[in-house]
Design a protein around this motif. Structure first.
Motif, PDB file in Angstrom:
ATOM      1  N   LEU A 158     -33.076  39.681 -38.428  1.00 25.30           N
ATOM      2  CA  LEU A 158     -32.945  41.111 -38.171  1.00 25.30           C
ATOM      3  C   LEU A 158     -31.485  41.553 -38.136  1.00 25.30           C
ATOM      4  CD1 LEU A 158     -35.715  41.521 -35.459  1.00 25.30           C
ATOM      5  CD2 LEU A 158     -35.858  42.014 -37.915  1.00 25.30           C
ATOM      6  N   LYS A 159     -30.620  40.675 -37.668  1.00 21.54           N
ATOM      7  CA  LYS A 159     -29.196  41.012 -37.563  1.00 21.54           C
ATOM      8  C   LYS A 159     -28.347  40.293 -38.613  1.00 21.54           C
ATOM      9  CE  LYS A 159     -29.221  41.960 -32.636  1.00 21.54           C
ATOM     10  NZ  LYS A 159     -28.640  41.632 -31.343  1.00 21.54           N
ATOM     11  N   ASN A 160     -28.998  39.538 -39.499  1.00 22.23           N
ATOM     12  CA  ASN A 160     -28.281  38.733 -40.497  1.00 22.23           C
ATOM     13  C   ASN A 160     -27.234  37.841 -39.833  1.00 22.23           C
ATOM     14  OD1 ASN A 160     -29.844  40.159 -42.257  1.00 22.23           O
ATOM     15  ND2 ASN A 160     -28.186  40.659 -43.656  1.00 22.23           N
ATOM     16  N   ARG A 161     -27.624  37.189 -38.756  1.00 24.09           N
ATOM     17  CA  ARG A 161     -26.734  36.308 -38.007  1.00 24.09           C
ATOM     18  C   ARG A 161     -27.333  34.903 -37.928  1.00 24.09           C
ATOM     19  NH1 ARG A 161     -24.033  40.432 -38.255  1.00 24.09           N
ATOM     20  NH2 ARG A 161     -22.844  41.374 -36.591  1.00 24.09           N
ATOM     21  N   THR A 162     -26.453  33.920 -37.892  1.00 25.01           N
ATOM     22  CA  THR A 162     -26.857  32.525 -37.758  1.00 25.01           C
ATOM     23  C   THR A 162     -25.918  31.854 -36.765  1.00 25.01           C
ATOM     24  OG1 THR A 162     -27.676  32.446 -40.026  1.00 25.01           O
ATOM     25  CG2 THR A 162     -27.142  30.341 -39.003  1.00 25.01           C
ATOM     26  N   LEU A 163     -26.492  31.048 -35.878  1.00 19.89           N
ATOM     27  CA  LEU A 163     -25.704  30.260 -34.929  1.00 19.89           C
ATOM     28  C   LEU A 163     -25.575  28.846 -35.479  1.00 19.89           C
ATOM     29  CD1 LEU A 163     -24.320  29.583 -32.233  1.00 19.89           C
ATOM     30  CD2 LEU A 163     -26.614  29.237 -31.265  1.00 19.89           C
ATOM     31  N   VAL A 164     -24.325  28.395 -35.623  1.00 21.96           N
ATOM     32  CA  VAL A 164     -24.052  27.032 -36.084  1.00 21.96           C
ATOM     33  C   VAL A 164     -23.270  26.320 -34.986  1.00 21.96           C
ATOM     34  CG1 VAL A 164     -22.939  25.604 -37.839  1.00 21.96           C
ATOM     35  CG2 VAL A 164     -23.935  27.819 -38.481  1.00 21.96           C
ATOM     36  N   GLU A 165     -23.770  25.172 -34.552  1.00 16.74           N
ATOM     37  CA  GLU A 165     -23.062  24.364 -33.562  1.00 16.74           C
ATOM     38  C   GLU A 165     -22.320  23.245 -34.273  1.00 16.74           C
ATOM     39  OE1 GLU A 165     -25.596  22.946 -30.444  1.00 16.74           O
ATOM     40  OE2 GLU A 165     -25.861  24.952 -29.611  1.00 16.74           O
ATOM     41  N   ILE A 166     -21.070  23.028 -33.860  1.00 14.11           N
ATOM     42  CA  ILE A 166     -20.232  21.978 -34.429  1.00 14.11           C
ATOM     43  C   ILE A 166     -19.826  21.018 -33.320  1.00 14.11           C
ATOM     44  CG2 ILE A 166     -18.086  21.425 -35.649  1.00 14.11           C
ATOM     45  CD1 ILE A 166     -19.777  23.209 -37.397  1.00 14.11           C
ATOM     46  N   VAL A 167     -19.951  19.726 -33.587  1.00 15.17           N
ATOM     47  CA  VAL A 167     -19.450  18.692 -32.692  1.00 15.17           C
ATOM     48  C   VAL A 167     -18.557  17.787 -33.524  1.00 15.17           C
ATOM     49  CG1 VAL A 167     -20.033  16.742 -31.208  1.00 15.17           C
ATOM     50  CG2 VAL A 167     -21.502  18.773 -31.216  1.00 15.17           C
ATOM     51  N   SER A 168     -17.284  17.668 -33.109  1.00 11.88           N
ATOM     52  CA  SER A 168     -16.326  16.820 -33.811  1.00 11.88           C
ATOM     53  C   SER A 168     -16.006  15.608 -32.955  1.00 11.88           C
ATOM     54  CB  SER A 168     -15.036  17.588 -34.106  1.00 11.88           C
ATOM     55  OG  SER A 168     -15.299  18.688 -34.937  1.00 11.88           O
ATOM     56  N   THR A 169     -16.001  14.441 -33.593  1.00 10.65           N
ATOM     57  CA  THR A 169     -15.748  13.198 -32.871  1.00 10.65           C
ATOM     58  C   THR A 169     -14.665  12.383 -33.567  1.00 10.65           C
ATOM     59  OG1 THR A 169     -17.495  12.052 -34.117  1.00 10.65           O
ATOM     60  CG2 THR A 169     -18.124  13.033 -32.011  1.00 10.65           C
ATOM     61  N   VAL A 170     -14.008  11.543 -32.772  1.00  9.09           N
ATOM     62  CA  VAL A 170     -13.127  10.500 -33.282  1.00  9.09           C
ATOM     63  C   VAL A 170     -13.689   9.207 -32.704  1.00  9.09           C
ATOM     64  CG1 VAL A 170     -10.820   9.491 -33.230  1.00  9.09           C
ATOM     65  CG2 VAL A 170     -11.089  11.973 -33.447  1.00  9.09           C
ATOM     66  N   GLY A 171     -14.178   8.338 -33.579  1.00 11.74           N
ATOM     67  CA  GLY A 171     -14.907   7.168 -33.102  1.00 11.74           C
ATOM     68  C   GLY A 171     -16.156   7.646 -32.390  1.00 11.74           C
ATOM     69  N   ASN A 172     -16.336   7.221 -31.155  1.00  5.72           N
ATOM     70  CA  ASN A 172     -17.493   7.651 -30.366  1.00  5.72           C
ATOM     71  C   ASN A 172     -17.153   8.750 -29.367  1.00  5.72           C
ATOM     72  OD1 ASN A 172     -19.233   5.813 -31.621  1.00  5.72           O
ATOM     73  ND2 ASN A 172     -18.641   4.173 -30.217  1.00  5.72           N
ATOM     74  N   GLU A 173     -15.918   9.237 -29.405  1.00  4.10           N
ATOM     75  CA  GLU A 173     -15.453  10.238 -28.449  1.00  4.10           C
ATOM     76  C   GLU A 173     -15.562  11.647 -29.027  1.00  4.10           C
ATOM     77  OE1 GLU A 173     -13.962   9.805 -25.319  1.00  4.10           O
ATOM     78  OE2 GLU A 173     -14.435   7.667 -25.370  1.00  4.10           O
ATOM     79  N   THR A 174     -16.198  12.564 -28.287  1.00  2.00           N
ATOM     80  CA  THR A 174     -16.246  13.963 -28.694  1.00  2.00           C
ATOM     81  C   THR A 174     -14.892  14.597 -28.381  1.00  2.00           C
ATOM     82  OG1 THR A 174     -18.615  14.089 -28.277  1.00  2.00           O
ATOM     83  CG2 THR A 174     -17.415  16.175 -28.404  1.00  2.00           C
ATOM     84  N   VAL A 175     -14.276  15.224 -29.407  1.00  5.48           N
ATOM     85  CA  VAL A 175     -12.950  15.806 -29.229  1.00  5.48           C
ATOM     86  C   VAL A 175     -12.958  17.331 -29.313  1.00  5.48           C
ATOM     87  CG1 VAL A 175     -11.734  13.742 -30.017  1.00  5.48           C
ATOM     88  CG2 VAL A 175     -12.362  15.509 -31.676  1.00  5.48           C
ATOM     89  N   PHE A 176     -14.022  17.893 -29.888  1.00  2.00           N
ATOM     90  CA  PHE A 176     -14.086  19.346 -30.115  1.00  2.00           C
ATOM     91  C   PHE A 176     -15.546  19.746 -30.226  1.00  2.00           C
ATOM     92  CE2 PHE A 176     -14.648  22.858 -33.064  1.00  2.00           C
ATOM     93  CZ  PHE A 176     -13.656  23.761 -32.741  1.00  2.00           C
ATOM     94  N   THR A 177     -15.893  20.895 -29.616  1.00  4.00           N
ATOM     95  CA  THR A 177     -17.222  21.483 -29.828  1.00  4.00           C
ATOM     96  C   THR A 177     -17.042  22.973 -30.072  1.00  4.00           C
ATOM     97  OG1 THR A 177     -17.599  21.925 -27.473  1.00  4.00           O
ATOM     98  CG2 THR A 177     -18.414  19.804 -28.325  1.00  4.00           C
TER      99      THR A 177
END
Length: 194
Positions: A158-177
């Motif tokens: 209805l609003k032409n919107r999409t939610l995209v989740e990003i998770v960035s890791t280095v090795g097994n450690e999450t560094v950015f979301t």
């Protein structure tokens, strides 16, 4: 028991066809030989090094799948994508990407990788970031490989919107979301998932 050279090289080729992202170190452990032996095997078989294999896969993926961006507009290498579902990108941090004094990667590079992946995963010719909520969790340094995973969480036709989740890791450690709210010109081809 060690495999004969010809059999090892045959299995090496099959293994890299199946998973081109294996490092020489991982391959040496798997086959129980030195890294140098793996490198010689690759040379004899005409198999390029990991960086070249990544570029080949990324280039093929971009040309075949991505609608909303050109190859030179993506930060990092997109190595897997399912439009309007998920995507995977790899970004190798170099000295050019870090602050000289601290050696820590500049945040805009991690953001750019995530944002371009959020745009690329859209099954649309035009996709724009409307709003984002991001979190830097751990420092990233030169030599680190940042793996960003995008997942489309919600499409609102209805609003032409999409939610995209990003998770960035280095090795097994999450560094950015990050959560990226994207504008799209079409309503998407899947139903709301949230």
């Amino acid at each position: 028991m060690r495999l004969p050279k010809k059999e090892r090289q045959r299995q090496l080729g099959l293994l890299l066809d199946e998973n081109p992202f294996l490092t020489d170190e991982e391959l040496s452990e798997r086959f129980g030989v030195s890294v140098q032996t793996i490198r010689l095997d690759r040379l004899e078989c005409g198999i390029p090094e990991l960086r070249e294999r990544l570029k080949t896969v990324a280039s093929r993926t971009m040309q075949e799948e991505v609608k909303s961006l050109q190859t030179d507009e993506v930060i990092g290498d997109i190595i897997d994508i399912q439009l309007d579902k998920s995507a995977l990108s790899i970004f190798d941090v170099t000295e050019d990407h870090v602050f000289q004094r601290s050696g820590i990667a500049r945040g805009h590079h991690l953001f750019a990788q995530a944002n371009s992946l959020a745009v690329a995963v859209m099954d649309d010719d035009l996709a724009l970031t409307v709003k984002s909520s991001i979190h830097f969790l751990k420092p990233v340094k030169a030599g680190d490989r940042v793996v960003a995973r995008a997942e489309v969480k919600k499409i609102n036709p209805l609003k032409n919107r999409t939610l995209v989740e990003i998770v960035s890791t280095v090795g097994n450690e999450t560094v950015f979301t990050g959560e990226f709210y994207m504008y799209r010109t079409t309503d998407g081809n899947q139903e709301e998932t949230k």
